[in-house]
Motif scaffolding. Sequence first.
Motif, PDB file in Angstrom:
ATOM      1  N   UNK A 182    -117.864 -21.096 -71.090  1.00 48.39           N
ATOM      2  CA  UNK A 182    -117.087 -22.229 -71.156  1.00 48.39           C
ATOM      3  C   UNK A 182    -116.928 -22.628 -72.505  1.00 48.39           C
ATOM      4  N   UNK A 183    -117.476 -22.573 -73.457  1.00 52.20           N
ATOM      5  CA  UNK A 183    -117.480 -23.092 -74.793  1.00 52.20           C
ATOM      6  C   UNK A 183    -116.318 -22.582 -75.408  1.00 52.20           C
ATOM      7  N   UNK A 184    -115.830 -21.519 -75.056  1.00 58.93           N
ATOM      8  CA  UNK A 184    -114.759 -20.507 -75.566  1.00 58.93           C
ATOM      9  C   UNK A 184    -113.392 -20.849 -74.707  1.00 58.93           C
ATOM     10  N   UNK A 185    -113.654 -21.422 -73.259  1.00 60.08           N
ATOM     11  CA  UNK A 185    -112.679 -21.809 -72.686  1.00 60.08           C
ATOM     12  C   UNK A 185    -111.977 -23.083 -72.666  1.00 60.08           C
ATOM     13  N   UNK A 186    -112.689 -24.044 -73.419  1.00 59.61           N
ATOM     14  CA  UNK A 186    -112.253 -25.586 -73.393  1.00 59.61           C
ATOM     15  C   UNK A 186    -110.927 -25.655 -74.249  1.00 59.61           C
ATOM     16  N   UNK A 187    -110.790 -24.671 -75.217  1.00 60.19           N
ATOM     17  CA  UNK A 187    -109.513 -24.859 -75.866  1.00 60.19           C
ATOM     18  C   UNK A 187    -108.263 -24.665 -75.164  1.00 60.19           C
ATOM     19  N   UNK A 188    -108.619 -24.113 -73.936  1.00 60.95           N
ATOM     20  CA  UNK A 188    -107.419 -23.697 -73.228  1.00 60.95           C
ATOM     21  C   UNK A 188    -107.246 -24.614 -72.337  1.00 60.95           C
ATOM     22  N   UNK A 189    -108.254 -25.601 -71.883  1.00 60.14           N
ATOM     23  CA  UNK A 189    -107.911 -26.753 -70.854  1.00 60.14           C
ATOM     24  C   UNK A 189    -106.946 -27.825 -71.224  1.00 60.14           C
ATOM     25  N   UNK A 190    -106.943 -28.134 -72.543  1.00 59.34           N
ATOM     26  CA  UNK A 190    -105.988 -29.338 -72.901  1.00 59.34           C
ATOM     27  C   UNK A 190    -106.232 -29.422 -74.633  1.00 59.34           C
ATOM     28  N   UNK A 191    -105.367 -29.718 -75.135  1.00 67.87           N
ATOM     29  CA  UNK A 191    -105.173 -29.891 -76.668  1.00 67.87           C
ATOM     30  C   UNK A 191    -106.475 -30.874 -76.971  1.00 67.87           C
ATOM     31  N   UNK A 192    -107.192 -30.148 -78.003  1.00 65.04           N
ATOM     32  CA  UNK A 192    -108.405 -30.826 -78.433  1.00 65.04           C
ATOM     33  C   UNK A 192    -109.626 -30.784 -77.385  1.00 65.04           C
ATOM     34  N   UNK A 193    -109.615 -30.398 -76.526  1.00 60.75           N
ATOM     35  CA  UNK A 193    -110.781 -30.193 -75.353  1.00 60.75           C
ATOM     36  C   UNK A 193    -111.989 -30.009 -75.809  1.00 60.75           C
ATOM     37  N   UNK A 194    -112.199 -29.166 -76.929  1.00 62.66           N
ATOM     38  CA  UNK A 194    -113.266 -28.615 -77.306  1.00 62.66           C
ATOM     39  C   UNK A 194    -113.897 -29.983 -77.855  1.00 62.66           C
ATOM     40  N   UNK A 195    -113.366 -30.920 -78.205  1.00 64.36           N
ATOM     41  CA  UNK A 195    -114.189 -32.262 -78.764  1.00 64.36           C
ATOM     42  C   UNK A 195    -114.993 -32.729 -77.642  1.00 64.36           C
TER      43      UNK A 195
END
Length: 394
Positions: A325-338
Amino acid sequence: MLRLSCRYICPRCQTGSNLGRRTVATQHARGYRQPKLSNEIPIPEASADGQLPPWDQWKEKFGLVARPKPTLHNMATARKIVKGFGIAEASSPKVVLEVFAGPGAISRALCELPPSKMSKLIILENDPHYLPYLHSLAALDKRVLVRPLDGWFWTSYTQIVEEGLLSDIKVEEWDNSLKRPHPPHSQLHFVASAFPPAENGEALFNQIFRAVASRDWLFRYGAVPFSGVIPDSFRKRATAPLTSIQRGKLACMVDATVHVELAAPLKLMEDYAVNFFPPRTRGKGPENMVAVNFKPLGYQMMRVAGVPEWDFVLRALWIHKKTPVGSSLKFMAPGAQNMVKYMDQSKLGLLEKSPRDLSMDEWSILMDAFDKWPFHPRDNALSDSVLTTDKRIR
């Protein structure tokens, strides 16, 4: 009168959806069409005694044209299924809404219940070859109301509400604090006698659980139990456990909204020819069917962060179901890893898991962080940023 009004009507085909524009887009993308039945097969005349035709006459009466769903012909099996639905155990008379009834094997088994257990049976079936056998049943049992409507379309349910067929159904409170199956609605029970297989039935099946969470459709009345005869592949995907290769977004939606139990043993309908029509051709045809009960849970976790938000996050992460999941967040929406900054730091280990390994409590932790992240997508962005036709999200 409570209205099940459609929030979106497609200008292309006038298909309506209580669940929004994306639902109708999915119907189009998955290629649903009203079945075209052969004009060469005459509409049969039903006998006045209200009985189904003998099995050896079904081919003559109904023909072997392709149909969008199998239909049960075995009355002994139908009675066992109805017993498993639990309607006879209700403390007050039920109004049963039955869809995909075929000529009415399960309908007739339901009518064997006394008025103290079933006060009204509303049947939706649009196959003209089956309707005479449903009308003959209605002529003998005043509790039965038949409407030539397709249970696959949301507008069919709007029509019966506008007609007043559910005007005696009261809206009951939903106790969201109960960490168990909610006491069932005291009046209403939904029955799908044979869910269409493949993607046509899949679309409706998936949307029902979203309706439970958002308290849309029939669930505006409360925790309405629903039962059905469904393709076994639907059941396997809906109940797939953690780490299973079959686990997907659907299993998460099911775990979050309902308690699932078999209404009859799996072996009851293993012999397809003994139970269903039309018969398989050269071993090819619809898969095995199973009878299942779905009981809405009291606590609906998807209502806390919001159903559209849950739907967005599940779709976005299940596209990358093998990726942590931690590696997939960036594909969810711009800046989602934040959004990780808004998580309980003691729970960061879940970011190393793939979606199929996350428990529902862990999904709730992710949703809480998503909700607290001030720049998370909102409104139309929740439905427009992920392709709903991507089969990886199932």
